[in-house]
Design a protein around this motif. Structure first.
Motif, short mmCIF file in Angstrom:
data_model
loop_
_atom_site.label_atom_id
_atom_site.label_comp_id
_atom_site.label_asym_id
_atom_site.label_seq_id
_atom_site.Cartn_x
_atom_site.Cartn_y
_atom_site.Cartn_z
N ASP A 345 0.70 -1.09 -0.05
CA ASP A 345 0.07 -0.08 -0.01
C ASP A 345 0.88 1.27 -0.04
OD1 ASP A 345 0.73 -1.04 2.36
OD2 ASP A 345 -0.71 0.46 3.47
N ILE A 346 2.15 1.33 0.71
CA ILE A 346 2.73 2.45 0.61
C ILE A 346 3.56 2.61 -0.65
CG2 ILE A 346 5.07 3.48 1.48
CD1 ILE A 346 4.50 2.15 4.29
N VAL A 347 3.99 1.76 -1.46
CA VAL A 347 4.59 1.93 -2.64
C VAL A 347 3.47 2.66 -3.79
CG1 VAL A 347 5.36 1.01 -5.00
CG2 VAL A 347 6.26 0.05 -2.66
N LEU A 348 2.14 2.13 -3.70
CA LEU A 348 0.95 2.38 -4.34
C LEU A 348 0.58 3.84 -4.11
CD1 LEU A 348 -1.93 0.55 -5.85
CD2 LEU A 348 -2.39 2.75 -4.39
N GLY A 349 0.82 4.11 -2.81
CA GLY A 349 0.05 5.28 -2.29
C GLY A 349 0.97 6.55 -2.71
N THR A 408 -6.46 -5.70 -2.53
CA THR A 408 -7.27 -4.65 -3.04
C THR A 408 -6.64 -3.70 -3.78
OG1 THR A 408 -6.59 -3.44 -0.91
CG2 THR A 408 -8.48 -4.46 -1.01
N ASN A 409 -5.15 -3.69 -4.21
CA ASN A 409 -4.55 -2.86 -5.25
C ASN A 409 -5.02 -3.41 -6.66
OD1 ASN A 409 -3.08 -1.91 -3.03
ND2 ASN A 409 -1.03 -2.68 -3.91
N LEU A 410 -5.59 -4.69 -6.89
CA LEU A 410 -6.12 -5.13 -8.12
C LEU A 410 -7.38 -4.22 -8.58
CD1 LEU A 410 -5.92 -8.76 -7.95
CD2 LEU A 410 -4.40 -7.25 -9.01
N TYR A 426 -14.99 5.94 -5.70
CA TYR A 426 -15.22 5.87 -4.25
C TYR A 426 -15.08 4.10 -3.87
CZ TYR A 426 -16.62 10.48 -3.52
OH TYR A 426 -16.82 11.67 -3.19
N ALA A 427 -15.25 3.36 -4.77
CA ALA A 427 -15.18 1.81 -4.32
C ALA A 427 -13.65 1.49 -4.16
CB ALA A 427 -15.57 1.16 -5.48
N VAL A 428 -12.99 1.94 -4.99
CA VAL A 428 -11.56 1.47 -4.88
C VAL A 428 -10.79 2.28 -3.70
CG1 VAL A 428 -9.12 2.30 -5.97
CG2 VAL A 428 -10.92 1.47 -7.39
N VAL A 429 -11.29 3.62 -3.50
CA VAL A 429 -10.73 4.36 -2.25
C VAL A 429 -11.25 3.63 -0.92
CG1 VAL A 429 -11.10 6.55 -0.79
CG2 VAL A 429 -10.45 6.64 -3.46
N ALA A 430 -12.51 3.07 -0.91
CA ALA A 430 -13.10 2.34 0.20
C ALA A 430 -12.25 1.05 0.36
CB ALA A 430 -14.68 2.30 -0.13
N ALA A 431 -12.06 0.18 -0.59
CA ALA A 431 -11.47 -0.87 -0.32
C ALA A 431 -9.93 -0.58 0.22
CB ALA A 431 -11.20 -1.78 -1.59
N GLY A 486 3.16 1.15 -17.32
CA GLY A 486 1.82 1.55 -17.52
C GLY A 486 1.17 1.51 -16.18
N TYR A 487 0.19 2.21 -15.97
CA TYR A 487 -0.75 1.93 -14.67
C TYR A 487 -1.48 0.44 -14.31
CZ TYR A 487 -0.50 6.96 -13.51
OH TYR A 487 -0.18 8.25 -13.06
N PRO A 488 -1.87 -0.12 -15.17
CA PRO A 488 -2.30 -1.43 -15.10
C PRO A 488 -1.27 -2.30 -14.52
CG PRO A 488 -3.65 -0.73 -16.82
CD PRO A 488 -2.36 0.24 -16.54
N GLY A 489 0.12 -2.22 -15.25
CA GLY A 489 1.11 -3.36 -14.78
C GLY A 489 1.77 -2.81 -13.50
N PHE A 490 1.83 -1.59 -13.22
CA PHE A 490 2.46 -1.25 -11.95
C PHE A 490 1.60 -1.64 -10.98
CE2 PHE A 490 2.13 2.13 -8.54
CZ PHE A 490 3.49 2.03 -8.20
N PHE A 491 0.21 -1.65 -10.97
CA PHE A 491 -0.54 -2.06 -9.76
C PHE A 491 -0.61 -3.55 -9.63
CE2 PHE A 491 -3.32 2.04 -11.09
CZ PHE A 491 -2.56 2.95 -9.96
N VAL A 492 -0.40 -4.32 -10.68
CA VAL A 492 -0.29 -5.63 -10.62
C VAL A 492 0.94 -5.96 -10.07
CG1 VAL A 492 0.15 -7.92 -11.94
CG2 VAL A 492 -1.82 -6.16 -12.49
N LEU A 493 2.10 -5.13 -10.33
CA LEU A 493 3.46 -5.27 -9.43
C LEU A 493 3.25 -5.08 -7.92
CD1 LEU A 493 6.46 -5.87 -9.48
CD2 LEU A 493 6.76 -3.31 -10.01
N THR A 494 2.59 -4.06 -7.55
CA THR A 494 2.43 -3.79 -6.32
C THR A 494 1.65 -5.07 -5.57
OG1 THR A 494 0.30 -2.42 -6.55
CG2 THR A 494 2.36 -1.14 -6.49
N THR A 495 0.69 -5.27 -6.28
CA THR A 495 0.05 -6.59 -5.47
C THR A 495 1.22 -7.85 -5.40
OG1 THR A 495 -2.00 -6.09 -6.59
CG2 THR A 495 -1.67 -8.26 -5.95
#
Length: 517
Positions: A345-349, A408-410, A426-431, A486-495
């Protein structure tokens, strides 16, 4: 440690009605100090990233600014000095804790005003000046955290600590709302937007944040000074001045080595390498600079600049005691878990606000979703995490927090593919905030269980510093990784980065095998 995975007993010994507890003036003191502690953080992270983005600073440079908050990750180094070193004039006037607290708060205000007086769009020199002010803000804010932690523990007996901690956390979240949502709303209201940058709007918003810090200053001046332990009163100031000299010279060695290696990389033409090689090079650079700082400090102590026994008691004994208590193998396992637990969560944040803006959301939308709604959800997540730790045991709650923080990073992948859909935001922020709240609550309980009474302040500073060191160092490359993946690849990496943490939690549970399963 075996008891970590067993359901906790009710920790509160207070049976008074809640409305009577809230009349305790110390609750208001910790609420205000929590506000002062939470206020600076987002001025270095998300709010600053949006300011730099609007000013036209390239994305990879924006995320590099997250390194300005690395002071939070190294605060354990000067925490013993803050604990013992008197300040000329101030300590006699305000006492040991409040004198350092006032100095740190004035440093926070000065750094924020320095940032407000700097336009990052004015060129490389201005950007470098902004970075220097951000580093000063991180250092002053981390010092304030050290003092407030010690102040809270000394202000009230153990049976009141839960109440004071709750007030502190509530104030901290309110401070984050002010510098997250508040600063963004003010900058937008005063005319700055993506593609229509107005420096004066951001400068005025940051100046307003500096003014809000006056609440913390007023609280410091009016609040009572906690009683000083006898051993602290008897400590000679002169010896600690020499320890301070050792610390400052070691810091100078760190800076010289870090910048010298950077210049060497540039001379060798290594600045244009791709993300992973650059990450390895920078890890080597940081590690070498730290080694140089520790070596200089050790040599100065050996040369007699500071008393060896005092230096050992200040910096070595808390670490040695931890390894003796747990054994080398288990201590390394625990430190590995501490150092990686919040990585997902910190790297993504670091880049989340830039992502929302790139996706097409306006600052008011981001402020409402992330800095207001998200803060409320994270408080609820903290409550859920506390219930889980009580009902399931700390280590089971730790596993739930780690898994949720990674998975939840997915949701960010789905949002990146869907585009600027408000309900999706809002759904992503909530999760994301619910998972972060659960993970934080479980992790704080875990860290608290590891500290020894003799070294509570220093060991907790070590643990909390280690918790953020690797994630923040990696977060500095978030922009570079997004450019490459890209953003999708980066978020998969953080997961994927968060999944090995589950293995570490499982190993810790096996080492202290219990019936919790």
């Amino acid at each position: 440690m075996a008891s970590l995975d067993t359901p906790a007993a009710d920790p509160t010994a207070i049976r008074e009605p809640w409305w009577r507890l809230l009349r305790d003036a110390r609750v208001l003191v910790m609420l205000a100090l929590g506000f002062a502690a939470g206020l600076p953080l987002l001025l270095i992270f998300s709010s600053l990233s949006l300011w730099l983005g609007e000013a036209g600073v390239e994305r990879r440079a924006v995320t590099f600014f997250s390194w300005a908050a690395l002071a939070y990750s190294f605060k354990f180094i000067w925490a013993p000095l803050v604990d013992r070193l008197p300040l000329p004039g101030l300590t006699a006037w305000l006492g040991r804790r409040r004198s350092w607290l006032l100095l740190a708060q004035l440093g926070v205000i000065g750094a924020i005003l320095g940032m407000a007086s700097t336009d990052p769009a004015a060129g490389p020199t201005a950007l470098l000046r902004m970075a220097a002010w951000a580093v000063l803000l991180g250092f002053a804010s981390a010092t304030q955290d050290i003092v407030i932690d010690a102040y809270r523990i000394e202000l009230a007996p153990p049976e009141r600590q839960g109440l004071l901690s709750a007030a502190y956390v509530a104030g901290y979240r309110l401070g984050m709302v002010v510098t997250g949502a508040g600063v963004l709303f003010l900058a937008a209201a005063w005319g700055s937007a993506k593609g229509a940058y107005v420096y004066e709007a951001w400068a005025a918003a940051y100046a307003a944040a500096a003014a809000a810090m006056l609440l913390g200053v007023l609280t410091t001046l009016l609040a009572p000074e906690p009683s000083v332990p006898a051993e602290a009163r008897a400590a000679p100031a002169g010896g600690h001045v020499r320890l301070l000299a050792v610390f400052l010279l070691a810091v100078a060695a760190f800076i010289a080595t870090f910048w010298g290696l950077g210049a060497g990389y540039a001379w060798l033409g290594w600045t244009a390498v791709r993300a992973l090689p650059a990450l390895l090079l920078e890890a080597l650079r940081l590690g070498t600079a730290l080694a140089a700082a520790f070596a200089v400090g050790a040599l100065l102590v050996r040369a007699g600049l500071a008393n060896r026994a005092a230096a050992r008691e200040t910096w070595v004994e808390p670490v040695r005691s931890f390894f003796v208590r747990h054994g080398v193998r288990d201590a390394v396992l625990l430190l590995a878990l501490i150092g990686t637990y919040r990585i997902a969560d910190i790297v993504l944040g670091v880049i989340s606000n830039v992502f929302y803006q790139d996706l097409g959301f306006a600052k008011p939308d981001i402020a409402a979703a992330v800095k207001t709604f998200g803060v409320g959800v994270s408080i609820a997540g903290g409550f859920v995490g506390g219930v889980l730790a009580t009902r399931l045991g700390v280590l089971r709650a730790l596993a739930w927090g780690a898994g949720l923080a990674a998975l939840t990073n997915l949701g960010f992948v789905a949002l990146a593919l869907a585009g600027p859909v408000r309900w999706g935001l809002y759904a992503v922020v909530a999760a994301d905030n619910l998972a972060a709240g659960i993970a934080s609550a479980a992790f704080v309980a875990f860290l608290s269980s590891l500290t020894q009474v003799r070294f509570t302040a220093v060991q907790y500073a070590i643990f909390s510093s280690l918790m953020t060191l690797l994630p923040k160092a990696l977060g500095g490359y978030a922009g570079t990784l997004v450019d490459a993946l890209g953003y999708p690849g980066f978020f998969v990496l953080t997961t994927l980065l968060g999944l090995p943490v589950l293995g570490l939690v499982a190993q810790v549970r096996r080492r202290w095998g219990t019936a919790a399963g």
